[in-house]
Design a protein around this motif. Structure first.
Motif, PDB file in Angstrom:
ATOM      1  N   MET A   1      39.108  26.082  -3.271  1.00  0.00           N
ATOM      2  CA  MET A   1      38.392  24.858  -3.009  1.00  0.00           C
ATOM      3  C   MET A   1      39.370  23.785  -2.538  1.00  0.00           C
ATOM      4  SD  MET A   1      35.494  23.221  -5.485  1.00  0.00           S
ATOM      5  CE  MET A   1      35.251  24.665  -6.459  1.00  0.00           C
ATOM      6  N   LEU A   2      38.954  22.979  -1.575  1.00  0.00           N
ATOM      7  CA  LEU A   2      39.827  21.955  -1.018  1.00  0.00           C
ATOM      8  C   LEU A   2      39.788  20.637  -1.766  1.00  0.00           C
ATOM      9  CD1 LEU A   2      39.133  22.449   2.790  1.00  0.00           C
ATOM     10  CD2 LEU A   2      41.159  23.133   1.525  1.00  0.00           C
ATOM     11  N   LEU A   3      38.745  20.371  -2.510  1.00  0.00           N
ATOM     12  CA  LEU A   3      38.570  19.057  -3.111  1.00  0.00           C
ATOM     13  C   LEU A   3      39.229  18.828  -4.461  1.00  0.00           C
ATOM     14  CD1 LEU A   3      34.898  18.222  -2.128  1.00  0.00           C
ATOM     15  CD2 LEU A   3      36.994  17.366  -1.118  1.00  0.00           C
ATOM     16  N   PRO A   4      39.621  19.823  -5.229  1.00  0.00           N
ATOM     17  CA  PRO A   4      40.161  19.516  -6.557  1.00  0.00           C
ATOM     18  C   PRO A   4      41.371  18.585  -6.539  1.00  0.00           C
ATOM     19  CG  PRO A   4      39.642  21.817  -6.449  1.00  0.00           C
ATOM     20  CD  PRO A   4      39.446  21.246  -5.060  1.00  0.00           C
ATOM     21  N   GLN A   5      42.183  18.602  -5.493  1.00  0.00           N
ATOM     22  CA  GLN A   5      43.354  17.742  -5.468  1.00  0.00           C
ATOM     23  C   GLN A   5      43.042  16.325  -4.976  1.00  0.00           C
ATOM     24  OE1 GLN A   5      42.845  20.422  -3.524  1.00  0.00           O
ATOM     25  NE2 GLN A   5      43.701  20.167  -1.512  1.00  0.00           N
TER      26      GLN A   5
ATOM     27  N   THR B   1      37.145  18.664   5.949  1.00  0.00           N
ATOM     28  CA  THR B   1      38.290  17.963   6.534  1.00  0.00           C
ATOM     29  C   THR B   1      37.875  16.585   7.048  1.00  0.00           C
ATOM     30  OG1 THR B   1      39.280  20.075   7.161  1.00  0.00           O
ATOM     31  CG2 THR B   1      40.109  18.120   8.283  1.00  0.00           C
ATOM     32  N   GLY B   2      36.715  16.525   7.690  1.00  0.00           N
ATOM     33  CA  GLY B   2      36.212  15.244   8.178  1.00  0.00           C
ATOM     34  C   GLY B   2      35.945  14.267   7.045  1.00  0.00           C
ATOM     35  N   TYR B   3      35.380  14.789   5.950  1.00  0.00           N
ATOM     36  CA  TYR B   3      35.127  13.947   4.775  1.00  0.00           C
ATOM     37  C   TYR B   3      36.433  13.398   4.208  1.00  0.00           C
ATOM     38  CZ  TYR B   3      34.128  12.641  -0.030  1.00  0.00           C
ATOM     39  OH  TYR B   3      34.056  11.968  -1.210  1.00  0.00           O
ATOM     40  N   LEU B   4      37.418  14.267   4.074  1.00  0.00           N
ATOM     41  CA  LEU B   4      38.705  13.837   3.523  1.00  0.00           C
ATOM     42  C   LEU B   4      39.374  12.816   4.428  1.00  0.00           C
ATOM     43  CD1 LEU B   4      40.079  17.253   2.225  1.00  0.00           C
ATOM     44  CD2 LEU B   4      39.057  15.403   0.891  1.00  0.00           C
TER      45      LEU B   4
ATOM     46  N   THR C   1      29.257  28.569  10.923  1.00  0.00           N
ATOM     47  CA  THR C   1      30.345  29.426  10.450  1.00  0.00           C
ATOM     48  C   THR C   1      31.085  28.768   9.290  1.00  0.00           C
ATOM     49  OG1 THR C   1      31.969  28.420  11.930  1.00  0.00           O
ATOM     50  CG2 THR C   1      30.666  30.255  12.823  1.00  0.00           C
ATOM     51  N   PRO C   2      31.882  29.534   8.596  1.00  0.00           N
ATOM     52  CA  PRO C   2      32.722  28.938   7.546  1.00  0.00           C
ATOM     53  C   PRO C   2      33.661  27.866   8.102  1.00  0.00           C
ATOM     54  CG  PRO C   2      32.650  31.305   7.272  1.00  0.00           C
ATOM     55  CD  PRO C   2      31.977  31.000   8.587  1.00  0.00           C
ATOM     56  N   THR C   3      34.064  28.034   9.359  1.00  0.00           N
ATOM     57  CA  THR C   3      34.920  27.024   9.984  1.00  0.00           C
ATOM     58  C   THR C   3      34.196  25.686  10.061  1.00  0.00           C
ATOM     59  OG1 THR C   3      36.019  28.730  11.281  1.00  0.00           O
ATOM     60  CG2 THR C   3      36.254  26.471  12.061  1.00  0.00           C
ATOM     61  N   ASN C   4      32.881  25.712  10.333  1.00  0.00           N
ATOM     62  CA  ASN C   4      32.098  24.471  10.346  1.00  0.00           C
ATOM     63  C   ASN C   4      32.167  23.777   8.991  1.00  0.00           C
ATOM     64  OD1 ASN C   4      29.704  26.281  12.195  1.00  0.00           O
ATOM     65  ND2 ASN C   4      31.033  24.740  13.074  1.00  0.00           N
ATOM     66  N   TYR C   5      32.078  24.566   7.931  1.00  0.00           N
ATOM     67  CA  TYR C   5      32.146  23.993   6.583  1.00  0.00           C
ATOM     68  C   TYR C   5      33.510  23.357   6.344  1.00  0.00           C
ATOM     69  CZ  TYR C   5      32.005  23.522   1.545  1.00  0.00           C
ATOM     70  OH  TYR C   5      32.048  23.014   0.281  1.00  0.00           O
ATOM     71  N   LEU C   6      34.562  24.053   6.750  1.00  0.00           N
ATOM     72  CA  LEU C   6      35.915  23.513   6.572  1.00  0.00           C
ATOM     73  C   LEU C   6      36.104  22.244   7.399  1.00  0.00           C
ATOM     74  CD1 LEU C   6      37.994  26.808   6.561  1.00  0.00           C
ATOM     75  CD2 LEU C   6      37.294  25.409   4.606  1.00  0.00           C
TER      76      LEU C   6
ATOM     77  N   HIS D   1      25.714  22.030   4.593  1.00  0.00           N
ATOM     78  CA  HIS D   1      26.045  23.217   5.386  1.00  0.00           C
ATOM     79  C   HIS D   1      24.876  24.203   5.385  1.00  0.00           C
ATOM     80  CE1 HIS D   1      28.742  26.002   7.363  1.00  0.00           C
ATOM     81  NE2 HIS D   1      28.416  26.935   6.485  1.00  0.00           N
ATOM     82  N   SER D   2      24.270  24.424   4.240  1.00  0.00           N
ATOM     83  CA  SER D   2      23.116  25.334   4.139  1.00  0.00           C
ATOM     84  C   SER D   2      21.931  24.801   4.935  1.00  0.00           C
ATOM     85  CB  SER D   2      22.701  25.513   2.682  1.00  0.00           C
ATOM     86  OG  SER D   2      23.745  26.078   1.948  1.00  0.00           O
ATOM     87  N   SER D   3      21.721  23.492   4.893  1.00  0.00           N
ATOM     88  CA  SER D   3      20.620  22.885   5.632  1.00  0.00           C
ATOM     89  C   SER D   3      20.789  23.080   7.136  1.00  0.00           C
ATOM     90  CB  SER D   3      20.530  21.391   5.329  1.00  0.00           C
ATOM     91  OG  SER D   3      20.253  21.187   3.973  1.00  0.00           O
ATOM     92  N   VAL D   4      22.010  22.981   7.603  1.00  0.00           N
ATOM     93  CA  VAL D   4      22.270  23.204   9.030  1.00  0.00           C
ATOM     94  C   VAL D   4      21.949  24.644   9.397  1.00  0.00           C
ATOM     95  CG1 VAL D   4      24.081  23.310  10.793  1.00  0.00           C
ATOM     96  CG2 VAL D   4      23.960  21.355   9.254  1.00  0.00           C
TER      97      VAL D   4
END
Length: 99
Positions: free
Chosen positions: A1-5, A60-63, A51-56, A30-33
């Motif tokens: 997971m990317l968010l814990p840090q 990344t955009g959120y961060l 794709t999973p890349t879309n989720y990443l 992501h599921s809604s899309v």
């Protein structure tokens, strides 16, 4: 997971919105899309790959946006603090001149 840090801020903010809530919102988006993409194929005959890349990229955009907004907020706080300090200095000078 990317968010814990990622630091979500003060204890009050952490109490209101914990990291699992943030990740839940991202997963739901992501599921809604993916669901809307299936409808898009049926109704418009247009394929939109999810794709999973879309989720990443979403994460990344959120961060990136979070870091940008925090920086702007820190700059505003610094300006505010600087202004308050100037007012205090002016107050002291006025008091000294009034003596």
């Amino acid at each position: 997971m990317l968010l814990p840090q990622v630091d979500l801020g003060t204890d009050e903010v952490k109490r209101i919105a914990d990291q699992s809530a943030v990740t839940d919102v991202m997963a739901t988006a992501h599921s809604s899309v993916a669901i809307v993409s299936k409808r898009m194929i049926q109704e418009l005959n247009r394929v939109n790959y999810v794709t999973p890349t879309n989720y990443l990229e979403l994460v990344t955009g959120y961060l990136s946006l979070l870091a940008e907004r925090r920086k702007k907020l820190q700059d505003l706080v610094a300006k505010y603090v600087g202004g308050v300090e100037k007012i205090e200095e002016a107050k002291k000078e006025v008091e000294e001149m009034s003596k």
